[in-house]
Design a protein around this motif. Structure first.
Motif, short mmCIF file in Angstrom:
data_model
loop_
_atom_site.label_atom_id
_atom_site.label_comp_id
_atom_site.label_asym_id
_atom_site.label_seq_id
_atom_site.Cartn_x
_atom_site.Cartn_y
_atom_site.Cartn_z
N LYS A 132 -38.12 -42.93 -1.72
CA LYS A 132 -37.83 -41.57 -1.28
C LYS A 132 -38.93 -41.14 -0.30
O LYS A 132 -40.02 -41.74 -0.30
CB LYS A 132 -37.84 -40.62 -2.48
N VAL A 159 -41.22 -36.11 -1.71
CA VAL A 159 -40.40 -36.03 -2.92
C VAL A 159 -41.27 -36.38 -4.13
O VAL A 159 -41.27 -35.67 -5.15
CB VAL A 159 -39.18 -36.96 -2.83
N HIS A 200 -29.12 -38.37 -4.88
CA HIS A 200 -30.12 -39.45 -4.89
C HIS A 200 -29.75 -40.63 -4.00
O HIS A 200 -30.39 -41.67 -4.06
CB HIS A 200 -30.34 -39.94 -6.32
N PRO A 238 -34.17 -37.19 -6.05
CA PRO A 238 -34.28 -37.94 -7.31
C PRO A 238 -32.92 -38.08 -8.02
O PRO A 238 -31.99 -37.32 -7.74
CB PRO A 238 -35.22 -37.06 -8.16
N PRO A 239 -32.81 -39.02 -8.93
CA PRO A 239 -31.57 -39.17 -9.73
C PRO A 239 -31.40 -37.98 -10.68
O PRO A 239 -32.36 -37.26 -10.95
CB PRO A 239 -31.81 -40.46 -10.50
N GLY A 240 -30.16 -37.83 -11.19
CA GLY A 240 -29.89 -36.69 -12.07
C GLY A 240 -29.62 -35.43 -11.28
O GLY A 240 -29.73 -34.32 -11.80
#
Lengths: 380, 380
Positions: free
Chosen positions: A14, A18, A199, A205-207
């Motif tokens: 990333k 981030v 993401h 980010p994930p989620g």
């Protein structure tokens, strides 16, 4: 260091900001946004609303309240599909879709909702005319991926949007492979609902995920619960975005996504797309020189995002992926990529294909190393 | 620095290792777990399975596969409630529930599912006998909070579990205010389903939650999509946990939760509970000395978690919360706390109450400052 070529699954790495934002955000604004009026909760809420605004601008939504934060793209697609359809409705979709579209639809097919699957050309393209032909009086929704996650092929979204609008249908776009790497304009493309993860191309980010809900779409509530406001009612409020945002947000994820969007807007999507095109040109040139490699889908780079699937004579897709991982420290993805119908049509199920997907931080050297590795593998 | 007394909304701060884990995790394991076999994806998967195991041990689940990761507690409660109930079913719940239980149930009440709301005593307790009396032939599920998020009162979960089991009902527990601060044993307490957030007593980041699914419960799929395995099928797999875990996980959140669980297990729940009891004793002693303060719910500390709600004569709850924030830099929560029926029964709707909720990192000095602030406020 691993050469990471699995960006269609999740982008990596990333942008530096981030990473920096994560711990910082949890420390200074680690309260529950929208649930209290104290300073920390207000700061958390501010991060969320700022990010919402950036996303609204990115896709040209007419209001930031049309952007709903979700768990992931799958969550957004379930919310949209189940929130729009009722028994008796008919849906048009394609064989290019991911299981996050196929499986919710298949579930509803058991509840008096009928489906038509549109085929795609050998190049990997859906023809808007096929969609028009499939329309029935009870058709309510068209659900199409903006780009296949197996073939990378960009679909004629604006043309499909025009067909849907002309026939008074709702149009849901799965933009998971497109947002952040191609311009998307929901107004011009006549998109009523757009689902995306945070993401992948958006580099967060994930989620994290989002659902855009345009004015023509009335999405029934799906995940009901606390929304901060309207606490007195035991009924889910209908106002957007809160009506579709019950429960505590992934605040960290959204804060990271916010920084990723800053990066994206500063670098510009055009520049990221140009970089992707250079990488893909190098990749295709390299792979076409290898007789044991069979490439799938169009090779016209203007027609695709940074995703290419291929097979290698004499090897299963998982074997090639495993050798690349173990002997060359290169991360790609074998198998079916959660898109079973695509592989059925391509004749590549159940073994699947090797998928290589480039990202904004890949270099030409990464691609050259990758192509050399494939040449090594075919030498045996 | 803000004195943070809003831990029932989300715990703050988190253990130091939680902050440290975040950027680190995204950098070393920032791939999509369960979707590929390359090293980064395997490392991501390992983080998830390790955390799953820690949670299974924490609540004494018989298998780690009974732990489903969710977006938040609301997500877990929706998944459980909608995955268990079918038209014709009857549900027993209470007036102590949060909107994350009330609103999904209210939605289903429009689809031929009937509800009985059990009352609570002035102390804030549900009587298991009232639940037994409410059972009908069509009763399928009992849904109860383990501790009210307004009054903090611990409910007789094991006794209610025994009633449910004896009558062959399923028992769903909302453990959001309890996990991490009180021991929970799903086997001994005869809990079939348990929903919890990861960011309250468990001290993990927001955007994390879990649903425990015991052997007696068959939860229909809710969020369908890619699950990594079984990609060939366009139907959602039924195997747990993947069948309920479609889409990309909040990997960072889970990594942070993992570190938080390490902290929790090292400190021990007993020690955290003792600390909470000292803080609460100090709080109640202080507030009882102020004639303008009316305390709600039991004052027996053994019967409650670290949550206390109260009113101040002459002030609305939001006024007190705003003064505490602006003049004393103390974060508490006024209003209805997403629990409208609780406030209706208490006679405190629509104004609500001031809720103070302590956490593992609060000190006696925080509480003393808070009590002094309330004394200042009532002096006017």
């Amino acid at each position: 260091m691993t050469i990471y070529l699995d960006n269609a699954a999740t982008s990596h790495p990333k942008p530096p900001a981030v990473y920096e934002s994560l711990a910082n955000c949890l420390q200074i604004a680690g309260a529950n946004p929208g649930r209290a009026s104290h300073k920390m909760a207000r700061l958390a809420q501010q991060i969320i609303e700022d990010t919402r605004l950036k996303l609204a601008r990115l896709i040209n939504a007419s209001s930031l309240n049309q952007i709903v934060f979700t768990f992931n793209a799958t969550d957004a697609l379930n919310m949209a599909i189940k929130g729009i359809l009722s028994p008796g409705d008919h849906v048009i979709t394609s064989r290019l879709e991911h299981n996050s579209v196929l499986r919710p639809l298949q579930n509803l097919a058991q509840k008096d909702i009928s489906l038509t699957f549109i085929d795609f050309s050998p190049d990997g393209l859906i023809n808007p005319k096929d969609i028009e032909k499939a329309i029935k009086p009870e058709t309510k929704l068209v659900v199409i991926t903006a780009a296949s996650n197996v073939l990378g092929t960009l679909q004629p979204v604006a043309e499909i949007g025009a067909v849907a609008r002309k026939n008074n249908l709702l149009f849901l776009v799965d933009a998971a492979q497109v947002l952040g790497v191609m311009p998307v304009n929901v107004e011009e493309m006549k998109i009523d609902l757009l689902a995306c993860s945070g993401h992948k191309g958006l580099m967060g980010p994930p989620g994290t995920g989002l659902l855009y809900v345009g004015n023509r779409a009335q999405v029934k509530s799906w995940r009901e619960g606390g929304t901060g406001g309207d606490s007195l009612s035991i009924f889910q409020p209908s106002l957007l975005p809160t009506g579709l945002e019950a429960g505590t947000h992934n605040l960290l994820g959204i804060a990271g996504l916010s920084k990723a969007l800053d990066y994206l807007l500063k670098e510009t999507i055009e520049k990221i797309r140009d970089q992707e095109l250079s990488l893909m040109m190098c990749l295709l040139q390299g792979l076409r020189e290898i007789p044991e490699v069979t490439l799938y889908g169009t090779l016209d780079l203007k027609q695709k995002v940074g995703v290419q699937s291929f097979s290698v004579t004499g090897y299963s897709s998982d074997e090639v992926a495993a050798i690349l991982d173990e002997h060359f420290d290169i991360a790609v993805r074998g198998g079916l990529h959660c898109a079973p119908l695509t592989h059925q049509v391509l004749g590549t199920a159940p073994d699947g294909l090797i998928r290589v997907s480039v990202g904004a931080f890949n270099t030409i050297a990464d691609i050259e190393t990758f192509v050399l590795a494939i040449k090594e593998i075919v030498k045996g």
